[in-house]
Design a protein around this motif. Sequence first.
Motif, PDB file in Angstrom:
ATOM      1  N   GLN A 149       0.837  -1.204   0.000  1.00 28.99           N
ATOM      2  CA  GLN A 149       0.000   0.000   0.000  1.00 28.99           C
ATOM      3  C   GLN A 149       0.874   1.257   0.000  1.00 28.99           C
ATOM      4  O   GLN A 149       0.600   2.221  -0.725  1.00 28.99           O
ATOM      5  N   LEU A 150       1.931   1.244   0.817  1.00 29.51           N
ATOM      6  CA  LEU A 150       2.844   2.386   0.836  1.00 29.51           C
ATOM      7  C   LEU A 150       3.494   2.571  -0.527  1.00 29.51           C
ATOM      8  O   LEU A 150       3.621   3.707  -1.016  1.00 29.51           O
ATOM      9  N   HIS A 151       3.894   1.475  -1.160  1.00 27.44           N
ATOM     10  CA  HIS A 151       4.519   1.575  -2.479  1.00 27.44           C
ATOM     11  C   HIS A 151       3.540   2.144  -3.501  1.00 27.44           C
ATOM     12  O   HIS A 151       3.905   3.047  -4.283  1.00 27.44           O
ATOM     13  N   ARG A 152       2.308   1.662  -3.482  1.00 22.45           N
ATOM     14  CA  ARG A 152       1.314   2.123  -4.455  1.00 22.45           C
ATOM     15  C   ARG A 152       1.007   3.613  -4.267  1.00 22.45           C
ATOM     16  O   ARG A 152       0.941   4.372  -5.248  1.00 22.45           O
ATOM     17  N   ARG A 153       0.842   4.023  -3.018  1.00 19.35           N
ATOM     18  CA  ARG A 153       0.532   5.431  -2.767  1.00 19.35           C
ATOM     19  C   ARG A 153       1.733   6.317  -3.072  1.00 19.35           C
ATOM     20  O   ARG A 153       1.574   7.459  -3.529  1.00 19.35           O
ATOM     21  N   SER A 154       2.909   5.794  -2.859  1.00 23.65           N
ATOM     22  CA  SER A 154       4.114   6.568  -3.162  1.00 23.65           C
ATOM     23  C   SER A 154       4.279   6.781  -4.660  1.00 23.65           C
ATOM     24  O   SER A 154       4.663   7.872  -5.103  1.00 23.65           O
ATOM     25  N   LEU A 155       3.994   5.765  -5.446  1.00 18.47           N
ATOM     26  CA  LEU A 155       4.087   5.915  -6.897  1.00 18.47           C
ATOM     27  C   LEU A 155       3.189   7.047  -7.387  1.00 18.47           C
ATOM     28  O   LEU A 155       3.610   7.882  -8.190  1.00 18.47           O
ATOM     29  N   ALA A 156       1.952   7.077  -6.910  1.00 17.21           N
ATOM     30  CA  ALA A 156       1.009   8.094  -7.357  1.00 17.21           C
ATOM     31  C   ALA A 156       1.380   9.484  -6.858  1.00 17.21           C
ATOM     32  O   ALA A 156       1.210  10.477  -7.564  1.00 17.21           O
ATOM     33  N   ALA A 157       1.907   9.564  -5.633  1.00 20.54           N
ATOM     34  CA  ALA A 157       2.180  10.863  -5.023  1.00 20.54           C
ATOM     35  C   ALA A 157       3.544  11.417  -5.376  1.00 20.54           C
ATOM     36  O   ALA A 157       3.696  12.628  -5.626  1.00 20.54           O
ATOM     37  N   PHE A 158       4.561  10.548  -5.379  1.00 18.16           N
ATOM     38  CA  PHE A 158       5.937  11.010  -5.556  1.00 18.16           C
ATOM     39  C   PHE A 158       6.551  10.619  -6.895  1.00 18.16           C
ATOM     40  O   PHE A 158       7.599  11.152  -7.272  1.00 18.16           O
ATOM     41  N   GLY A 159       5.945   9.661  -7.578  1.00 15.49           N
ATOM     42  CA  GLY A 159       6.466   9.237  -8.875  1.00 15.49           C
ATOM     43  C   GLY A 159       7.308   7.991  -8.821  1.00 15.49           C
ATOM     44  O   GLY A 159       7.657   7.428  -9.854  1.00 15.49           O
ATOM     45  N   TYR A 160       7.683   7.552  -7.620  1.00 19.36           N
ATOM     46  CA  TYR A 160       8.477   6.343  -7.458  1.00 19.36           C
ATOM     47  C   TYR A 160       8.219   5.786  -6.065  1.00 19.36           C
ATOM     48  O   TYR A 160       7.562   6.419  -5.225  1.00 19.36           O
ATOM     49  N   GLY A 161       8.727   4.580  -5.827  1.00 18.66           N
ATOM     50  CA  GLY A 161       8.483   3.923  -4.559  1.00 18.66           C
ATOM     51  C   GLY A 161       9.226   4.570  -3.406  1.00 18.66           C
ATOM     52  O   GLY A 161      10.104   5.411  -3.595  1.00 18.66           O
ATOM     53  N   PRO A 162       8.911   4.180  -2.175  1.00 20.16           N
ATOM     54  CA  PRO A 162       9.513   4.817  -1.003  1.00 20.16           C
ATOM     55  C   PRO A 162      11.019   4.613  -0.904  1.00 20.16           C
ATOM     56  O   PRO A 162      11.716   5.475  -0.371  1.00 20.16           O
ATOM     57  N   LYS A 163      11.538   3.490  -1.401  1.00 18.16           N
ATOM     58  CA  LYS A 163      12.992   3.290  -1.336  1.00 18.16           C
ATOM     59  C   LYS A 163      13.728   4.299  -2.210  1.00 18.16           C
ATOM     60  O   LYS A 163      14.762   4.854  -1.815  1.00 18.16           O
ATOM     61  N   THR A 164      13.190   4.548  -3.403  1.00 21.64           N
ATOM     62  CA  THR A 164      13.812   5.551  -4.275  1.00 21.64           C
ATOM     63  C   THR A 164      13.662   6.941  -3.679  1.00 21.64           C
ATOM     64  O   THR A 164      14.602   7.744  -3.711  1.00 21.64           O
ATOM     65  N   LEU A 165      12.479   7.244  -3.130  1.00 19.00           N
ATOM     66  CA  LEU A 165      12.284   8.543  -2.493  1.00 19.00           C
ATOM     67  C   LEU A 165      13.264   8.733  -1.350  1.00 19.00           C
ATOM     68  O   LEU A 165      13.876   9.803  -1.210  1.00 19.00           O
ATOM     69  N   ALA A 166      13.449   7.706  -0.525  1.00 20.49           N
ATOM     70  CA  ALA A 166      14.384   7.804   0.602  1.00 20.49           C
ATOM     71  C   ALA A 166      15.801   8.071   0.097  1.00 20.49           C
ATOM     72  O   ALA A 166      16.552   8.867   0.682  1.00 20.49           O
ATOM     73  N   ARG A 167      16.162   7.420  -0.974  1.00 18.78           N
ATOM     74  CA  ARG A 167      17.506   7.596  -1.540  1.00 18.78           C
ATOM     75  C   ARG A 167      17.707   9.023  -2.048  1.00 18.78           C
ATOM     76  O   ARG A 167      18.766   9.630  -1.855  1.00 18.78           O
ATOM     77  N   ILE A 168      16.680   9.578  -2.689  1.00 14.38           N
ATOM     78  CA  ILE A 168      16.765  10.940  -3.213  1.00 14.38           C
ATOM     79  C   ILE A 168      16.797  11.955  -2.082  1.00 14.38           C
ATOM     80  O   ILE A 168      17.565  12.935  -2.124  1.00 14.38           O
ATOM     81  N   LEU A 169      15.998  11.752  -1.049  1.00 11.68           N
ATOM     82  CA  LEU A 169      16.021  12.659   0.097  1.00 11.68           C
ATOM     83  C   LEU A 169      17.373  12.609   0.807  1.00 11.68           C
ATOM     84  O   LEU A 169      17.883  13.635   1.274  1.00 11.68           O
TER      85      LEU A 169
END
Length: 238
Positions: free
Chosen positions: A169-189
Amino acid sequence: MYAERASRLPGAVLWSRVVAGPAPDGGATPESASRAVLPDGCMDLLWTEGRLLVAGPDTRAHVPAGVSGGWAGVRFRPGTAPGYLGVPANELRDRRVELTDLWPAAEVRRIAARIDAAADPVDALEEVALLRAAEAPAPDPLLRDVVSALDAGRPVAETADRLGLGARQLHRRSLAAFGYGPKTLARILRLQRALALARDGVPFAETALRAGFADQAHLARDVRELTGATLGELVGHR
């Protein structure tokens, strides 16, 4: 020349840039040299001399081409732009698209004409963003919690547990909101944390540890993979 300031839209940043064209002899001036746009988890609404575009979330450095002239932008806080623009972030990942691809062409023409005629295109573009935000549902506060947790260096699994979400669920919502999954978002942050520290003069080895990398070699690999440059080059060309 580049300048930015906080927007009246919560969490957003307004920016402007003027890029000169080629030198008369066909060479490049310092102002006309392309600067890479680094991944930051954000999306931008852009204006440039009659055109309106949307910059999707990046997973790698984006090097603009043919960007001479005046530019204005609204950089939205991570996770908020899809609600304002009406399109999932993952559909725009690593893309720059005309706003007419997302909104009715007649509406975009009216907006562009209004910005073209404005004394300050940045202020006019901000008004567009404010009006759009007022008409859209309020951003999901859970998305801000996701960003806060990951930006604090918390693992993805722990973040999902804290927010009462399953991993899928976190992965799906992250794709729609941020454009990629939470692991990629964490890496970019994490990359952005490291850049901020290094630009403040923190030694690279200390930057690596404070930003959440295993060591300086890990930092160097991640910076190179995400930006195509070294940390020293990025700090030197801020």
